[in-house]
Design a protein around this motif. Structure first.
Motif, PDB file in Angstrom:
ATOM      1  N   ASP A 504       0.858  -1.176   0.000  1.00 26.30           N
ATOM      2  CA  ASP A 504       0.000   0.000   0.000  1.00 26.30           C
ATOM      3  C   ASP A 504       0.899   1.231   0.000  1.00 26.30           C
ATOM      4  O   ASP A 504       1.805   1.353   0.834  1.00 26.30           O
ATOM      5  N   ALA A 505       0.681   2.112  -0.948  1.00 21.15           N
ATOM      6  CA  ALA A 505       1.539   3.297  -1.107  1.00 21.15           C
ATOM      7  C   ALA A 505       0.903   4.183  -2.169  1.00 21.15           C
ATOM      8  O   ALA A 505      -0.218   3.930  -2.619  1.00 21.15           O
ATOM      9  N   THR A 506       1.633   5.193  -2.590  1.00 21.22           N
ATOM     10  CA  THR A 506       1.125   6.127  -3.596  1.00 21.22           C
ATOM     11  C   THR A 506       1.846   5.948  -4.923  1.00 21.22           C
ATOM     12  O   THR A 506       3.083   5.822  -4.958  1.00 21.22           O
ATOM     13  N   GLY A 507       1.064   5.907  -6.019  1.00 23.58           N
ATOM     14  CA  GLY A 507       1.629   5.867  -7.361  1.00 23.58           C
ATOM     15  C   GLY A 507       2.539   4.695  -7.612  1.00 23.58           C
ATOM     16  O   GLY A 507       2.193   3.539  -7.335  1.00 23.58           O
ATOM     17  N   ALA A 508       3.740   4.980  -8.110  1.00 18.80           N
ATOM     18  CA  ALA A 508       4.677   3.930  -8.520  1.00 18.80           C
ATOM     19  C   ALA A 508       5.202   3.108  -7.362  1.00 18.80           C
ATOM     20  O   ALA A 508       5.773   2.027  -7.563  1.00 18.80           O
ATOM     21  N   ASP A 509       5.034   3.564  -6.122  1.00 21.66           N
ATOM     22  CA  ASP A 509       5.508   2.810  -4.967  1.00 21.66           C
ATOM     23  C   ASP A 509       4.549   1.705  -4.552  1.00 21.66           C
ATOM     24  O   ASP A 509       4.918   0.825  -3.762  1.00 21.66           O
ATOM     25  N   ALA A 510       3.320   1.751  -5.045  1.00 22.39           N
ATOM     26  CA  ALA A 510       2.352   0.708  -4.726  1.00 22.39           C
ATOM     27  C   ALA A 510       2.683  -0.565  -5.503  1.00 22.39           C
ATOM     28  O   ALA A 510       3.356  -0.527  -6.536  1.00 22.39           O
ATOM     29  N   ARG A 511       2.199  -1.695  -4.990  1.00 16.20           N
ATOM     30  CA  ARG A 511       2.430  -2.971  -5.661  1.00 16.20           C
ATOM     31  C   ARG A 511       1.140  -3.784  -5.721  1.00 16.20           C
ATOM     32  O   ARG A 511       0.362  -3.815  -4.760  1.00 16.20           O
ATOM     33  N   PHE A 512       0.952  -4.441  -6.875  1.00 11.57           N
ATOM     34  CA  PHE A 512      -0.163  -5.355  -7.097  1.00 11.57           C
ATOM     35  C   PHE A 512       0.393  -6.686  -7.600  1.00 11.57           C
ATOM     36  O   PHE A 512       1.552  -6.764  -8.015  1.00 11.57           O
ATOM     37  N   SER A 513      -0.453  -7.713  -7.602  1.00 16.14           N
ATOM     38  CA  SER A 513      -0.074  -8.988  -8.207  1.00 16.14           C
ATOM     39  C   SER A 513      -1.276  -9.560  -8.951  1.00 16.14           C
ATOM     40  O   SER A 513      -2.165 -10.170  -8.363  1.00 16.14           O
ATOM     41  N   GLY A 514      -1.292  -9.297 -10.248  1.00 19.26           N
ATOM     42  CA  GLY A 514      -2.391  -9.764 -11.082  1.00 19.26           C
ATOM     43  C   GLY A 514      -3.676  -8.990 -10.880  1.00 19.26           C
ATOM     44  O   GLY A 514      -4.735  -9.590 -10.666  1.00 19.26           O
ATOM     45  N   PRO A 515      -3.647  -7.644 -10.968  1.00 20.60           N
ATOM     46  CA  PRO A 515      -4.903  -6.889 -10.840  1.00 20.60           C
ATOM     47  C   PRO A 515      -5.860  -7.251 -11.966  1.00 20.60           C
ATOM     48  O   PRO A 515      -5.460  -7.301 -13.121  1.00 20.60           O
ATOM     49  N   GLN A 516      -7.110  -7.522 -11.625  1.00 19.27           N
ATOM     50  CA  GLN A 516      -8.073  -8.025 -12.604  1.00 19.27           C
ATOM     51  C   GLN A 516      -9.229  -7.071 -12.838  1.00 19.27           C
ATOM     52  O   GLN A 516      -9.267  -6.352 -13.818  1.00 19.27           O
ATOM     53  N   GLY A 517     -10.207  -7.076 -11.921  1.00 24.71           N
ATOM     54  CA  GLY A 517     -11.400  -6.286 -12.112  1.00 24.71           C
ATOM     55  C   GLY A 517     -11.236  -4.871 -11.614  1.00 24.71           C
ATOM     56  O   GLY A 517     -10.446  -4.592 -10.708  1.00 24.71           O
ATOM     57  N   LEU A 518     -12.004  -3.942 -12.214  1.00 28.29           N
ATOM     58  CA  LEU A 518     -12.001  -2.547 -11.808  1.00 28.29           C
ATOM     59  C   LEU A 518     -13.429  -2.034 -11.715  1.00 28.29           C
ATOM     60  O   LEU A 518     -14.299  -2.421 -12.501  1.00 28.29           O
ATOM     61  N   ALA A 519     -13.648  -1.141 -10.751  1.00 27.57           N
ATOM     62  CA  ALA A 519     -14.896  -0.394 -10.668  1.00 27.57           C
ATOM     63  C   ALA A 519     -14.562   0.995 -10.155  1.00 27.57           C
ATOM     64  O   ALA A 519     -13.574   1.172  -9.432  1.00 27.57           O
ATOM     65  N   VAL A 520     -15.363   1.975 -10.528  1.00 23.87           N
ATOM     66  CA  VAL A 520     -15.121   3.350 -10.092  1.00 23.87           C
ATOM     67  C   VAL A 520     -16.402   3.903  -9.484  1.00 23.87           C
ATOM     68  O   VAL A 520     -17.501   3.694 -10.002  1.00 23.87           O
ATOM     69  N   ASP A 521     -16.262   4.586  -8.308  1.00 25.85           N
ATOM     70  CA  ASP A 521     -17.446   5.142  -7.665  1.00 25.85           C
ATOM     71  C   ASP A 521     -17.665   6.590  -8.091  1.00 25.85           C
ATOM     72  O   ASP A 521     -16.903   7.157  -8.886  1.00 25.85           O
ATOM     73  N   SER A 522     -18.705   7.214  -7.545  1.00 19.78           N
ATOM     74  CA  SER A 522     -19.083   8.558  -7.973  1.00 19.78           C
ATOM     75  C   SER A 522     -18.051   9.609  -7.578  1.00 19.78           C
ATOM     76  O   SER A 522     -18.017  10.699  -8.166  1.00 19.78           O
ATOM     77  N   ALA A 523     -17.187   9.288  -6.605  1.00 18.87           N
ATOM     78  CA  ALA A 523     -16.145  10.221  -6.184  1.00 18.87           C
ATOM     79  C   ALA A 523     -14.845  10.017  -6.948  1.00 18.87           C
ATOM     80  O   ALA A 523     -13.861  10.720  -6.695  1.00 18.87           O
ATOM     81  N   GLY A 524     -14.832   9.046  -7.861  1.00 19.70           N
ATOM     82  CA  GLY A 524     -13.640   8.790  -8.658  1.00 19.70           C
ATOM     83  C   GLY A 524     -12.664   7.819  -8.040  1.00 19.70           C
ATOM     84  O   GLY A 524     -11.559   7.633  -8.565  1.00 19.70           O
ATOM     85  N   ASN A 525     -13.047   7.185  -6.907  1.00 23.49           N
ATOM     86  CA  ASN A 525     -12.187   6.152  -6.335  1.00 23.49           C
ATOM     87  C   ASN A 525     -12.308   4.860  -7.130  1.00 23.49           C
ATOM     88  O   ASN A 525     -13.415   4.479  -7.541  1.00 23.49           O
ATOM     89  N   LEU A 526     -11.187   4.207  -7.344  1.00 23.92           N
ATOM     90  CA  LEU A 526     -11.161   2.931  -8.047  1.00 23.92           C
ATOM     91  C   LEU A 526     -11.082   1.788  -7.045  1.00 23.92           C
ATOM     92  O   LEU A 526     -10.433   1.907  -5.992  1.00 23.92           O
ATOM     93  N   TYR A 527     -11.707   0.661  -7.421  1.00 26.87           N
ATOM     94  CA  TYR A 527     -11.618  -0.559  -6.625  1.00 26.87           C
ATOM     95  C   TYR A 527     -11.069  -1.647  -7.526  1.00 26.87           C
ATOM     96  O   TYR A 527     -11.506  -1.813  -8.671  1.00 26.87           O
ATOM     97  N   VAL A 528     -10.096  -2.394  -7.009  1.00 21.91           N
ATOM     98  CA  VAL A 528      -9.338  -3.352  -7.804  1.00 21.91           C
ATOM     99  C   VAL A 528      -9.371  -4.711  -7.129  1.00 21.91           C
ATOM    100  O   VAL A 528      -9.065  -4.829  -5.926  1.00 21.91           O
ATOM    101  N   THR A 529      -9.725  -5.758  -7.891  1.00 26.18           N
ATOM    102  CA  THR A 529      -9.547  -7.117  -7.379  1.00 26.18           C
ATOM    103  C   THR A 529      -8.108  -7.539  -7.687  1.00 26.18           C
ATOM    104  O   THR A 529      -7.721  -7.658  -8.839  1.00 26.18           O
ATOM    105  N   ASP A 530      -7.321  -7.723  -6.631  1.00 27.55           N
ATOM    106  CA  ASP A 530      -5.907  -8.073  -6.772  1.00 27.55           C
ATOM    107  C   ASP A 530      -5.817  -9.594  -6.697  1.00 27.55           C
ATOM    108  O   ASP A 530      -5.685 -10.182  -5.618  1.00 27.55           O
TER     109      ASP A 530
END
Length: 705
Positions: A504-530
């Motif tokens: 958990d971090a900001t921008g390029a410092d964050a890490r994922f492993s196989g991010p798949q699904g995406l959804a975006v809420d009304s405030a512009g936050n993204l949700y990612v299934t990692d």
């Protein structure tokens, strides 16, 4: 005028018909809808459901026995070869296939399109997601039945029994037979004494099963990921895939999410033979200087050379006993299905690898749906199957071509965006059905930001579009979240290309492993299934990444809050107007609900119980859920990948099947519509758009005029 639409119409990416409003969709049998549509004036033509091909072109994947090019496979996963040259294939049709040395294909066990966990003879047996296959000196096959969490045995007569584990019960218990537990077992290999070695994918361990079914853990610790070398439980793996064993009893592991090849001695001492943990690439070299990209499977020859199906590089690699890595066939970042020598050959996400007694290598070329043969000199031929119909052509309607499209989303104007995964591109489809390439260089993999075709992607999958028309992409093997303006300007919002992890971090410092699904809420936050971290992540508009639910590396099915909850291979995600999230789990066969504060409950299905049963809550059954979308009334629509169906789940958890037929895979045009392995889906106005078999399908009611 007020009327009720009773029939479901299905078309492929609507051209000139527009997008009607979605209210309560009827069941596939044409039963009544739950409510009347809003009175909008005009008339309604309630013709029978129909399937029209307007964009894309469904391909010819299937499960046909026959000789050579007449045979058909469905996303073959792994291969094994016996002493006389017969090749065995774990096929995505839930079957085990046999291919003679001359390329004649027969089905040894299971029935195409029918899943379950039935022991029996040949066609009477049932599998669910067979992932790995190996063969012993007596001709017995051992199969890792991933969705059943079991190890199965198939004797030469095709009689199937369960050697270890219990169908529908995942876990990590060492014990004997049915008392043992696995969690999505992947590759399998057998030694000269008949012991079976299993890459227990979601447990991140390597297990050993004796001929009597006694299961122990050879290396790694259940639910703990990492890249540590060491002995036994002191070693760490990250979603291990294929395994192979040499004549001395050494086990080789394709450590997928670590992008490395590991070696385990008979005493359980683990070392890294080649690659550097967490660093993806395609470089040849020695030991840690070499690079792999989600290596899927390994095979070993009599001299101790290891051959790797380097899935995301679309290449076949060779590693000598000294750790020297070379590319035997294929070209990194270039895919296809062409036969040829060395770098002139092409593969499309190779999954399985096995070596015969004279040094020929056999590869399950998964997305090409073919079985390939490679000589020791790197000459590639196609032994059986015909490459699936695919391409990358822009155009209108049936003239357009996609290659393994997975993700789909739509903007407020009704334009549809498609993550054309194998083409490494983002495509745009207008309401008139005109397909263009918005960003990415066709068949060129990478993580470069830029405008349009100056940008590159690494297997883009999930998509989301915000209210301003910005498109977000889960760049799956790149382990990043990308942002694209409506004009095609691509930037990286979070993560760093090729760097897997769970920071958990900001921008390029964050890490994922196989991010798949995406959804975006009304405030512009993204949700990612990692996916490989088994977590649900949140990304703010400024790129700040946090983990909303689940714990990295800890697969399971527990309801709870935040880090106490457990997921198993989460894939799809959708968000409703209240900020509740809906997550599909391929491993648990369930639909989960997550509140904005991270409280996780199970809305439909029962963990570890695959099937195709309509019902309410835990009584419903799914078989490898993939995509999710939610309408304004809170109904969730999900794609049931292995069933080839589209399902609807109400806010109270009542599940119905609204399109497709379980066990019947194939895009069928006309008034009896069928799907074929549908991936992500989205809602456009009051229509449902779903990606299926290299086409994009639009589900709608009768045309309003």
């Amino acid at each position: 005028m007020r009327s009720t639409c009773l029939n479901l119409c299905i078309v492929v990416v609507a051209a000139s018909c527009g997008f009607p409003r979605l209210h309560e969709l009827p069941a596939a049998d044409g039963g009544p809808v739950d409510s009347e549509p809003i009175d909008e004036g005009g008339t309604v033509d309630n013709g029978p459901p129909a399937l029209e091909l307007l964009a894309g072109n469904p391909d010819g994947r299937g499960s046909v026995d026959g000789a050579g090019a007449a045979a058909r496979f469905n996303f073959p996963r792994s291969v094994a070869v016996d002493g006389v040259g017969n090749v065995y294939v774990a096929d995505g049709s839930n079957t085990i296939r046999k291919v003679s040395p001359t390329g004649v294909v027969t089905t040894l066990a299971g029935t195409a399109g029918s899943f379950g966990s039935v022991d029996g003879t040949r066609a009477a047996a049932r599998f669910s997601g067979p992932s790995g296959v190996t063969v012993d000196g007596a001709g017995n096959l051992y199969v890792s039945d991933a969705n059943n969490h079991t190890i199965r045995k198939v004797n030469p007569a095709g009689i199937v029994t369960t050697l270890a584990g219990t169908a529908g019960s995942s876990g990590s218990t060492d014990d004997t037979g049915a008392a043992a537990r696995f969690s999505s077992p992947q590759g399998v290999a057998v030694d000269s004494a008949g012991n079976i070695y299993v890459a227990d994918g979601n447990n991140h361990t390597i297990r050993k099963v004796t001929t009597a079914g006694v299961v122990t853990t050879l290396a790694g610790t259940a639910h703990i990921t990492g890249i540590s070398d060491g002995t036994g439980s002191g070693a760490r793996f990250f979603s291990p895939g294929g395994v192979a064993v040499d004549s001395a009893g050494n086990v080789y592991v394709a450590d997928r999410s670590n992008h490395t090849i590991r070696k385990i001695t008979a005493a359980g001492v683990v070392t890294t033979l080649a690659g550097t943990g967490g660093v993806a690439g395609s470089a040849d070299g020695t030991g840690a200087a070499a690079r792999f990209n989600f290596p899927a499977s390994v095979g070993v020859d009599a001299a101790g050379n290891v051959y790797i199906a380097d899935a995301s590089n679309n290449t076949l690699r060779k590693v000598t006993p000294a750790g020297v890595v070379t590319t035997l066939a294929g070209t990194a970042n270039t895919f296809g299905s062409e036969d040829g020598a060395g770098a002139n050959a092409r593969f499309n996400r190779p999954q399985g690898a096995a070596v015969d007694s004279v040094g020929n290598i056999y590869v399950a070329d998964s997305r090409s749906c073919t079985l390939r043969k490679i000589t020791g000199a790197g000459v590639v031929t196609t032994l059986a199957g015909t490459a699936a119909l695919a391409g990358s052509a822009d155009g209108t309607g049936a003239a357009a071509r996609f290659d393994f499209p997975i993700g789909v989303a739509a903007d407020s104007a009704g334009n549809i965006y498609v993550a054309d995964s194998a083409n490494q591109a983002l495509r745009k489809i207008t309401v008139a059905g005109v397909v263009t390439t918005l960003a990415g260089i066709t068949r060129v993999r990478g993580g470069a930001d830029g405008i349009g075709t100056n940008a590159t992607f690494s297997e883009p999958q999930g998509l989301a579009v915000d209210s301003a028309g910005y498109i977000y992409v889960a760049d799956w093997s790149g382990n990043t979240i990308r942002k694209i303006t409506p004009a095609g300007v691509v930037t990286t919002l979070a993560g760093s290309t090729g760097m897997a992890g769970s920071a958990d971090a900001t921008g390029a410092d964050a890490r994922f492993s196989g991010p798949q699904g995406l959804a975006v809420d009304s405030a512009g936050n993204l949700y990612v299934t990692d996916q490989f971290n088994h977590t649900l992540r949140k990304v703010t508009p400024t790129g700040v990444v946090t983990t909303l639910a689940g714990t990295a590396g800890m697969a399971g099915s527990a309801d709870g809050t935040g880090a106490d909850a457990r997921f198993d291979n989460p894939l799809g995600v959708a968000v409703d107007s209240a900020g509740n999230l809906y997550v599909t789990e391929q491993g648990n066969h369930t639909l989960r609900k997550v509140t904005p504060t991270g409280v996780v409950t199970t809305l439909a299905g029962t963990a570890g119980m695959p099937g195709s049963v309509d019902g309410t809550g835990a009584a419903a059954r799914f078989n490898a859920l993939f995509g999710a979308a939610v309408d304004s009334a809170g109904n969730v629509y999900v794609t049931d990948l292995n069933d080839s169906t589209l399902r609807k789940v109400t806010p109270t958890g009542t599940t119905t099947t609204i399109a497709g037929m379980a066990g019947s895979a194939g895009v069928v045009l006309g008034t009896t519509p069928r799907l074929a392995y549908p991936f992500f889906l989205t809602i456009v106005g009051d229509s449902i758009v779903v990606v299926s078999n290299n086409a994009v399908l639009l589900f709608r009611h009768g045309t309003r005029q």
